[in-house]
Design a protein around this motif. Sequence first.
Motif, PDB file in Angstrom:
ATOM      1  N   ALA A 222       0.959  -1.148  -0.260  1.00 20.00           N
ATOM      2  CA  ALA A 222       0.043  -0.033   0.064  1.00 20.00           C
ATOM      3  C   ALA A 222       0.879   1.347   0.057  1.00 20.00           C
ATOM      4  N   HIS A 223       1.841   1.151   0.775  1.00 21.02           N
ATOM      5  CA  HIS A 223       2.904   2.232   0.775  1.00 21.02           C
ATOM      6  C   HIS A 223       4.097   2.029  -0.447  1.00 21.02           C
ATOM      7  N   LYS A 224       4.038   3.355  -1.116  1.00 27.53           N
ATOM      8  CA  LYS A 224       5.033   3.470  -2.346  1.00 27.53           C
ATOM      9  C   LYS A 224       6.115   4.390  -1.979  1.00 27.53           C
ATOM     10  N   PRO A 225       7.163   3.729  -1.940  1.00 31.89           N
ATOM     11  CA  PRO A 225       8.574   4.690  -2.157  1.00 31.89           C
ATOM     12  C   PRO A 225       8.697   5.711  -3.151  1.00 31.89           C
ATOM     13  N   GLU A 226       9.238   6.932  -2.701  1.00 27.09           N
ATOM     14  CA  GLU A 226       9.071   7.847  -3.842  1.00 27.09           C
ATOM     15  C   GLU A 226      10.161   7.622  -4.713  1.00 27.09           C
ATOM     16  N   ARG A 227      11.161   7.027  -4.726  1.00 23.41           N
ATOM     17  CA  ARG A 227      12.392   6.779  -5.399  1.00 23.41           C
ATOM     18  C   ARG A 227      12.782   5.547  -5.072  1.00 23.41           C
ATOM     19  N   VAL A 228      13.340   4.773  -6.087  1.00 22.96           N
ATOM     20  CA  VAL A 228      14.169   3.407  -6.016  1.00 22.96           C
ATOM     21  C   VAL A 228      15.506   3.690  -6.567  1.00 22.96           C
ATOM     22  N   LEU A 229      16.618   3.442  -5.875  1.00 24.33           N
ATOM     23  CA  LEU A 229      18.062   3.566  -6.513  1.00 24.33           C
ATOM     24  C   LEU A 229      18.478   2.320  -6.581  1.00 24.33           C
ATOM     25  N   LEU A 230      18.906   2.003  -8.077  1.00 19.23           N
ATOM     26  CA  LEU A 230      19.583   0.724  -8.500  1.00 19.23           C
ATOM     27  C   LEU A 230      20.584   0.705  -8.750  1.00 19.23           C
ATOM     28  N   VAL A 231      21.600  -0.444  -8.333  1.00 19.55           N
ATOM     29  CA  VAL A 231      22.931  -0.443  -8.809  1.00 19.55           C
ATOM     30  C   VAL A 231      22.751  -1.654 -10.047  1.00 19.55           C
ATOM     31  N   ASP A 232      23.243  -1.304 -11.253  1.00 13.44           N
ATOM     32  CA  ASP A 232      23.038  -2.106 -12.385  1.00 13.44           C
ATOM     33  C   ASP A 232      24.491  -2.866 -12.326  1.00 13.44           C
ATOM     34  N   ARG A 233      24.382  -4.146 -12.122  1.00 14.50           N
ATOM     35  CA  ARG A 233      25.461  -5.085 -12.073  1.00 14.50           C
ATOM     36  C   ARG A 233      25.556  -5.753 -13.372  1.00 14.50           C
ATOM     37  N   GLN A 234      24.710  -5.478 -14.269  1.00 11.33           N
ATOM     38  CA  GLN A 234      24.639  -6.044 -15.635  1.00 11.33           C
ATOM     39  C   GLN A 234      24.653  -7.364 -15.663  1.00 11.33           C
ATOM     40  N   LEU A 235      23.854  -8.001 -14.407  1.00 15.06           N
ATOM     41  CA  LEU A 235      23.484  -9.289 -14.420  1.00 15.06           C
ATOM     42  C   LEU A 235      22.238  -9.921 -14.991  1.00 15.06           C
ATOM     43  N   ALA A 236      21.364  -8.842 -15.032  1.00 16.93           N
ATOM     44  CA  ALA A 236      19.950  -9.200 -15.561  1.00 16.93           C
ATOM     45  C   ALA A 236      19.478  -7.877 -16.207  1.00 16.93           C
ATOM     46  N   PRO A 237      18.335  -7.905 -17.292  1.00 18.39           N
ATOM     47  CA  PRO A 237      18.020  -6.713 -17.672  1.00 18.39           C
ATOM     48  C   PRO A 237      17.094  -6.003 -16.615  1.00 18.39           C
ATOM     49  N   MET A 238      17.133  -4.924 -16.670  1.00 17.67           N
ATOM     50  CA  MET A 238      16.176  -4.062 -15.590  1.00 17.67           C
ATOM     51  C   MET A 238      15.676  -3.074 -16.526  1.00 17.67           C
ATOM     52  N   ALA A 239      14.139  -3.182 -16.049  1.00 20.98           N
ATOM     53  CA  ALA A 239      13.275  -2.100 -16.674  1.00 20.98           C
ATOM     54  C   ALA A 239      13.074  -0.860 -15.671  1.00 20.98           C
ATOM     55  N   LEU A 240      13.416   0.469 -15.912  1.00 20.62           N
ATOM     56  CA  LEU A 240      13.495   1.416 -14.961  1.00 20.62           C
ATOM     57  C   LEU A 240      12.058   2.041 -15.072  1.00 20.62           C
ATOM     58  N   THR A 241      11.352   2.256 -13.795  1.00 24.58           N
ATOM     59  CA  THR A 241       9.962   3.055 -14.194  1.00 24.58           C
ATOM     60  C   THR A 241      10.486   4.632 -13.905  1.00 24.58           C
ATOM     61  N   ALA A 242      10.070   5.307 -14.843  1.00 21.90           N
ATOM     62  CA  ALA A 242      10.475   6.866 -15.172  1.00 21.90           C
ATOM     63  C   ALA A 242      10.113   7.645 -13.862  1.00 21.90           C
ATOM     64  N   GLY A 243      11.094   8.309 -13.451  1.00 24.98           N
ATOM     65  CA  GLY A 243      10.786   9.336 -12.530  1.00 24.98           C
ATOM     66  C   GLY A 243      10.998   8.567 -10.987  1.00 24.98           C
ATOM     67  N   ARG A 244      10.435   7.508 -10.839  1.00 28.26           N
ATOM     68  CA  ARG A 244      10.972   6.798  -9.495  1.00 28.26           C
ATOM     69  C   ARG A 244      12.236   6.017  -9.608  1.00 28.26           C
ATOM     70  N   ASP A 245      12.509   5.246 -10.640  1.00 30.14           N
ATOM     71  CA  ASP A 245      13.678   4.328 -10.668  1.00 30.14           C
ATOM     72  C   ASP A 245      14.923   5.378 -10.953  1.00 30.14           C
ATOM     73  N   GLN A 246      16.043   5.364 -10.186  1.00 31.16           N
ATOM     74  CA  GLN A 246      17.424   6.152 -10.323  1.00 31.16           C
ATOM     75  C   GLN A 246      18.283   5.096 -10.338  1.00 31.16           C
ATOM     76  N   ASP A 247      19.297   5.565 -11.442  1.00 29.76           N
ATOM     77  CA  ASP A 247      20.534   4.934 -11.840  1.00 29.76           C
ATOM     78  C   ASP A 247      21.847   5.296 -10.778  1.00 29.76           C
ATOM     79  N   TYR A 248      22.315   4.238 -10.052  1.00 31.47           N
ATOM     80  CA  TYR A 248      23.284   4.584  -9.008  1.00 31.47           C
ATOM     81  C   TYR A 248      24.554   5.076  -9.547  1.00 31.47           C
ATOM     82  N   ALA A 249      24.983   4.483 -10.774  1.00 30.08           N
ATOM     83  CA  ALA A 249      26.172   4.777 -11.323  1.00 30.08           C
ATOM     84  C   ALA A 249      26.041   6.432 -11.958  1.00 30.08           C
ATOM     85  N   ALA A 250      24.940   6.770 -12.456  1.00 29.22           N
ATOM     86  CA  ALA A 250      24.833   8.032 -12.925  1.00 29.22           C
ATOM     87  C   ALA A 250      24.988   8.963 -11.889  1.00 29.22           C
ATOM     88  N   TRP A 251      24.096   8.793 -10.822  1.00 31.90           N
ATOM     89  CA  TRP A 251      24.210   9.518  -9.502  1.00 31.90           C
ATOM     90  C   TRP A 251      25.455   9.549  -8.981  1.00 31.90           C
TER      91      TRP A 251
END
Length: 665
Positions: A222-251
């Motif tokens: 029921a609770h939605k986080p405002e942001r999800v910070l994701l480390v991309d290890r390039q082990l599995a494809p990852m679909a990012l949800t625009a606005g919510r999902d953030q790329d760690y390497a870029a940050w």
Amino acid sequence: MADSSPRTTAGIGRNDTDHRQPDRKLAASKRRRHAMTATRALHARSLSDPEGFWAEQARRIDWETPFETVLDDSRAPFTRWFVGGRTNLCHNAVDRHLAARADQPALIYVSTETGQHRTYSYAELHDEVNRMAAILQQLGVVKGDRVLIYMPMIPEAAFAMLACARIGAIHSVVFGGFASVSLAARIDDAQPRVIVSADAGSRGGKVVPYKPLLDEAVNLAAHKPERVLLVDRQLAPMALTAGRDQDYAAWRERVGAARVPCVWLESSEPSYVLYTSGTTGKPKGVQRDTGGYAVALAASMDYIFCGKAGDTMFSSSDIGWVVGHSYIVYGPLLAGMATLMYEGTPVRPDGGILWQLVEQYRVNIMFSAPTAIRVLKKQDPAWLTRYDLSSLRLLFLAGEPLDEPTADWIQQGIGKPVVDNYWQTETGWPIIAIQRGIDPLPAKLGSPGVPVYGYDLKIVDEATGAECPPGQKGVVAIDGPLPPGCMSTVWGDDDRFVKTYWTGVPGRRCYSTFDWGVQDEDGYIFILGRTDDVINVAGHRLGTREIEESISSHAAVAEVAVVGVHDALKGQVAMAFAIVRDAGRIATQADRIALEGEVLKTVDRQLGAVARPARVFFVNALPKTRSGKLLRRAMQAVAEGRDPGDLTTIEDPTALAQLQEAMQG
Ligand code: PRX
């Protein structure tokens, strides 16, 4: 403080009571009497003068503002330690060491899953933690916010924990082996502003995608986080949800060489919440303070683990469990040691990998679980002597009962003392142990040792609360106040904290560990299993109710009971007995097998493979009392081939026979 004389590495257990050598025996007995005195004296002092004792221990860490009161128990059991003192876990774990050991290794990362390895000095760890703290701040995280960390064993997980501590955010690490429904329950309870995660983990060479499970969990919650910070290890494809999902390497690039000052917290302000299982299906958020935890860990690194600044510690646990929090991340770093963070299993690429790491990184102190050692027992014993283990001083084992053959096998095999220690997520650090940093009290096989300083441990009668004499089984309880570092409450539910932990023993206001135990004449405690429905599978603590709820969600299941059954390798495994809604679903053996597979998949999908029962048996009735209470203990006894005991209250006496038949069938 512990004496600084060289610490003995004398063998423990049988070696100290060698009957063939009277002079050695006498020496051992003298040593034991002396040792008993030192350990006992410290324990006695910690209880008779807790303020004095803990004020001394508090000097082990830095305080930005000194505390005014050591102990405030006026609102027991909501004990507060070091009231008015302001400190910061990250400062004490990282910044404090920069002056003396900036270039010393702090975090050694090894993944045999990806082949990645990297050593971070204290200065580099400081840089990375600052960057992570800057990112979290820019994502809106402020003091008191929760940050949920759902990550594999990668350095960024430790950076995230320390970064939260730095900015006063409360982290809640969820073990990566848990799946979407478990994760959703924790998201709803902790209500994190931000979640930190990754594309995937890897176990035994198999990629385990995290992101799809996380997405599903966020959908369910029921609770939605405002942001999800994701480390991309390039082990599995990852679909990012625009606005919510953030790329760690870029940050990380964006914040550059950021510096974020530590936020000083009042000692009792929470550092983290770690969920653990209990009797109900709803996991409990164990809330930990800041100052008490830092002091307790720092003291334990010396008195119990014999760790010194500059040493290397290797705890082969996971950051998702309490051992990971206390003895992969905070404990060793508070002590100025290097910590080895390992992603991999004990048998890949071969059964020598743990010892190879000890040799390669000159590990001094190792911490593992009995299951890992039992896994190694199935490997060629030659692995135990192939590598140079001269750096290693002690092997600590905890999390589940340590059986004598396993203790013997590993102690002989590596020629190092093995130190069993008993504690819980709730306490955060050992309750019972041989405290080798105080003195070399001889161990007794089968016992984790004697009560640790700070814990007023009692074995009490479950019905009356009276103290049990030596030799009589009772509940392992702790008379308040609990020492620093133990849980301060259940996150968001003070009432549950009191009701769950402090009212369980009639006639006595004490903390219940929910373990059975017995004390011998010398004061050594033997742990005899849980008093509640918690089971311990390969050192992982699981609630049978959560597993039952998951199985019940399968449309074909009308009712189910899950019990823990002894297992030679994992200590226990979960065994499920289910009643189906429509007997037609299990008309043939093939039907049963198919339905069992479906049920197991349901648990995998909802809770994760870690909670998957070993078997699901289908029965027509479950053994219950006339008032409808499940006779779990009787079920467990039957499943283990033991006598089920008193069955006068059973409603349907054939139900137990059915269990037996189902298992045999
Ligand atoms: O039942 C006891 C068992 O594990 C429980 C706590 O598990 P957890 O919260 O995951 O914390 C583990 C911290 C090491 C306890 O209530 N347990 C833990 N250590 C031992 C043990 N049982 C027997 N011997 C131990 N050394």
